[in-house]
Design a protein around this motif. Structure first.
Motif, PDB file in Angstrom:
ATOM      1  N   MET A 196       0.103  67.662  -9.304  1.00  0.00           N
ATOM      2  CA  MET A 196       1.451  67.815  -8.753  1.00  0.00           C
ATOM      3  C   MET A 196       1.453  68.364  -7.327  1.00  0.00           C
ATOM      4  O   MET A 196       2.333  68.034  -6.536  1.00  0.00           O
ATOM      5  CB  MET A 196       2.284  68.755  -9.629  1.00  0.00           C
ATOM      6  CG  MET A 196       3.739  68.785  -9.192  1.00  0.00           C
ATOM      7  SD  MET A 196       4.634  70.233  -9.754  1.00  0.00           S
ATOM      8  CE  MET A 196       4.022  71.484  -8.637  1.00  0.00           C
ATOM      9  N   THR A 236      11.218  70.880 -16.543  1.00  0.00           N
ATOM     10  CA  THR A 236      12.120  70.363 -15.510  1.00  0.00           C
ATOM     11  C   THR A 236      13.257  69.544 -16.121  1.00  0.00           C
ATOM     12  O   THR A 236      13.197  69.145 -17.285  1.00  0.00           O
ATOM     13  CB  THR A 236      11.342  69.606 -14.425  1.00  0.00           C
ATOM     14  OG1 THR A 236      12.186  69.469 -13.284  1.00  0.00           O
ATOM     15  CG2 THR A 236      10.855  68.245 -14.898  1.00  0.00           C
ATOM     16  N   SER A 253      12.982  62.872  -0.429  1.00  0.00           N
ATOM     17  CA  SER A 253      12.407  63.826   0.528  1.00  0.00           C
ATOM     18  C   SER A 253      13.357  64.136   1.679  1.00  0.00           C
ATOM     19  O   SER A 253      13.171  65.115   2.397  1.00  0.00           O
ATOM     20  CB  SER A 253      11.112  63.258   1.130  1.00  0.00           C
ATOM     21  OG  SER A 253      10.206  62.921   0.114  1.00  0.00           O
ATOM     22  N   TYR A 293      11.074  59.239  11.329  1.00  0.00           N
ATOM     23  CA  TYR A 293      12.340  59.155  10.583  1.00  0.00           C
ATOM     24  C   TYR A 293      13.404  59.992  11.242  1.00  0.00           C
ATOM     25  O   TYR A 293      13.099  60.825  12.082  1.00  0.00           O
ATOM     26  CB  TYR A 293      12.152  59.618   9.116  1.00  0.00           C
ATOM     27  CG  TYR A 293      11.532  60.992   8.965  1.00  0.00           C
ATOM     28  CD1 TYR A 293      12.307  62.144   8.997  1.00  0.00           C
ATOM     29  CD2 TYR A 293      10.144  61.126   8.823  1.00  0.00           C
ATOM     30  CE1 TYR A 293      11.722  63.391   8.866  1.00  0.00           C
ATOM     31  CE2 TYR A 293       9.564  62.373   8.680  1.00  0.00           C
ATOM     32  CZ  TYR A 293      10.354  63.495   8.701  1.00  0.00           C
ATOM     33  OH  TYR A 293       9.775  64.753   8.576  1.00  0.00           O
ATOM     34  N   SER A 322       5.930  66.230  -0.626  1.00  0.00           N
ATOM     35  CA  SER A 322       4.779  65.325  -0.672  1.00  0.00           C
ATOM     36  C   SER A 322       3.898  65.526   0.579  1.00  0.00           C
ATOM     37  O   SER A 322       4.391  65.882   1.654  1.00  0.00           O
ATOM     38  CB  SER A 322       5.278  63.895  -0.802  1.00  0.00           C
ATOM     39  OG  SER A 322       4.857  63.135   0.281  1.00  0.00           O
TER      40      SER A 322
END
Ligand SMILES: Cc1cc2nc3c(=O)[nH]c(=O)nc-3n(C[C@H](O)[C@H](O)[C@H](O)COP(=O)(O)OP(=O)(O)OC[C@H]3O[C@@H](n4cnc5c(N)ncnc54)[C@H](O)[C@@H]3O)c2cc1C
Length: 391
Positions: A365, A216, A131, A391, A372
């Motif tokens: 999904m 994918t 991410s 973060y 996310s």
């Protein structure tokens, strides 16, 4: 922009429904079993012109706004289909339209609109970064002729079905960008036809089988040479361009999740009205009826946020908060509706002929990708509510 009025939007909805009726659940079910790409459906959508919804009319597209584009994707999913086969062309459009050169637009957009060029692949995520996109390592080294790309993307969907690829790569080593971690990444529009013809060994694709039908792949870039004209906008500013596009992606995929939500509500309601146990329709039981009504309420509320995000995009307003809210609310609501629909069907919910289990796998999904829901909550907590960064 060719904005449609309320009646015209309803007409658009009807036209998409009509087109989707030629591709019923049996079609999608078979593709799911075979893990095959919906070539016929995507071709039909392209020929109808609706896939080029967001391409301006001067380049051969429909020139619609975001609201219209979301209606198209919503209706595909509501019909029982899966818009994942074709949605990338819509969400990559923002970066190209806003930051691409006039030459790039004139060269590619008319062909994308006519369907002679397929543009469905966006190569960003990497295993070690996840991410944290600013930590990607795939590197595009500047040479006199252009760039040489090396690296590995653990997810790049539909690249085998695409002629064009949007690629995010580092152009300044991470230890040289200093505190500005968002700098030093660049966005490229790569013509895969040339790569496949002239240097196929530099572009290695490995399909990844997932729990649902999603074309994918992993992609390995091995000294892949691309010309300088591939660069979109300014070198080093690619992350900002991708972020611009991400809010469009969130709004478009929110509409897909809403389409799924309505699919589950339609399906659950008709089964509840038809199935009899203990000499009464199961929908008579509030244990069945109320969860469906509750899931419907959640979908309707998420739908309003999707329209608000799309409206703000169309009116050129900032819409990061609304795009994130729409993605979060719609993915949670479609998952709620999926569970309710499965419960309503009892054991038949697990049987592929009912299409509930397929859509159940598909709609899961939206909570994880393209971003996310934890990251959405972090955005809301930090950027909207002003709490400390984690973060
Ligand atoms: C079917 C599919 C198709 C895809 N197609 C593409 C594609 O075409 N192109 C592309 O570039 N990418 C694609 N992706 C990748 C997708 O964008 C990523 O899976 C997604 O962004 C999440 O990254 P990750 O899987 O590395 O999870 P990670 O970053 O490893 O995260 C794992 C979990 O930890 C949580 N987490 C991590 N850090 C924090 C934190 N600071 N706070 C709270 N929670 C945290 C996450 O929210 C998540 O729940 C695809 C993914 C899927 C599943």
């Amino acid at each position: 922009m060719a904005k449609l009025n309320v009646q015209e939007r309803e007409q658009l909805r009807e036209e998409i429904r009509k087109l989707c009726a030629d591709y019923p659940n049996e079609y999608w079910r078979q593709l799911d079993i075979e893990r095959e790409y919906p070539y016929e459906f995507v071709d039909a959508l392209t020929k109808s012109g609706y896939l080029s919804a967001l391409i301006p009319e001067e380049y051969g597209g429909k020139g619609y706004g975001m609201t219209e584009a979301t209606i198209i994707l919503e209706e595909i999913n509501r019909s029982g289909g899966h818009a994942a086969g074709c949605h990338a062309q819509m969400y990559t459009m923002g970066a190209l339209l806003k930051h691409g050169s006039e030459e790039q637009k004139r060269k590619y957009l008319p062909e994308i609109a006519s369907g002679s060029l397929r543009f469905q692949a966006f190569s960003v995520t990497e295993e070690s970064a996840g991410s944290n996109t600013t930590a990607i390592e795939t590197f595009a080294e500047k040479t006199e002729e252009g760039y040489i790309v090396n690296g590995h993307k653990n997810w790049t969907s539909r690249v085998l079905q695409s002629d064009l690829l949007m690629l995010l790569a580092r152009t300044t080593p991470a230890d040289q960008v200093g505190a500005k971690k968002t700098e030093g990444l660049s966005l490229f529009l790569v013509d895969l036809r040339e790569i496949r013809e002239k240097q196929p060994e530099t572009f290695v694709v490995e399909p990844v089988r997932t729990m649902f039908n999603y074309a994918t792949n992993q992609v390995f870039y091995k000294n892949m040479k691309i010309p300088s004209e591939c660069l979109i906008g300014e070198k080093g500013k690619g992350f900002r361009y991708v972020l611009d596009g991400m809010n469009a992606e969130r709004t478009l995929l929110a509409a897909e999740a809403i389409g799924d939500g309505y699919f589950f509500i339609d399906k659950a309601t008709s089964y509840a009205n038809e199935r009899e146990v203990f000499d009464r329709k199961i929908g008579t039981n509030q244990g069945i009826q109320f969860p469906i009504a509750r899931a419907y309420a959640a979908i309707k509320a998420a739908d309003l946020m999707r329209y608000e995000a799309a409206r703000k995009y169309d009116e050129g307003e900032k819409y990061g908060e609304q795009a994130n809210l729409a993605k979060y609310l719609s993915s949670e609501a479609s998952w709620q509706a999926a569970n309710v629909c499965l419960d309503t069907h009892g054991g038949y919910g697990f049987v592929d002929q009912y299409d509930v289990e397929r859509k159940f796998r598909e709609t899961r999904m939206y909570q994880v990708a393209p971003v996310s829901n934890n990251m959405i909550l972090a955005f809301l907590g930090q950027n909207v509510l002003g709490m400390p960064r984690s973060y």
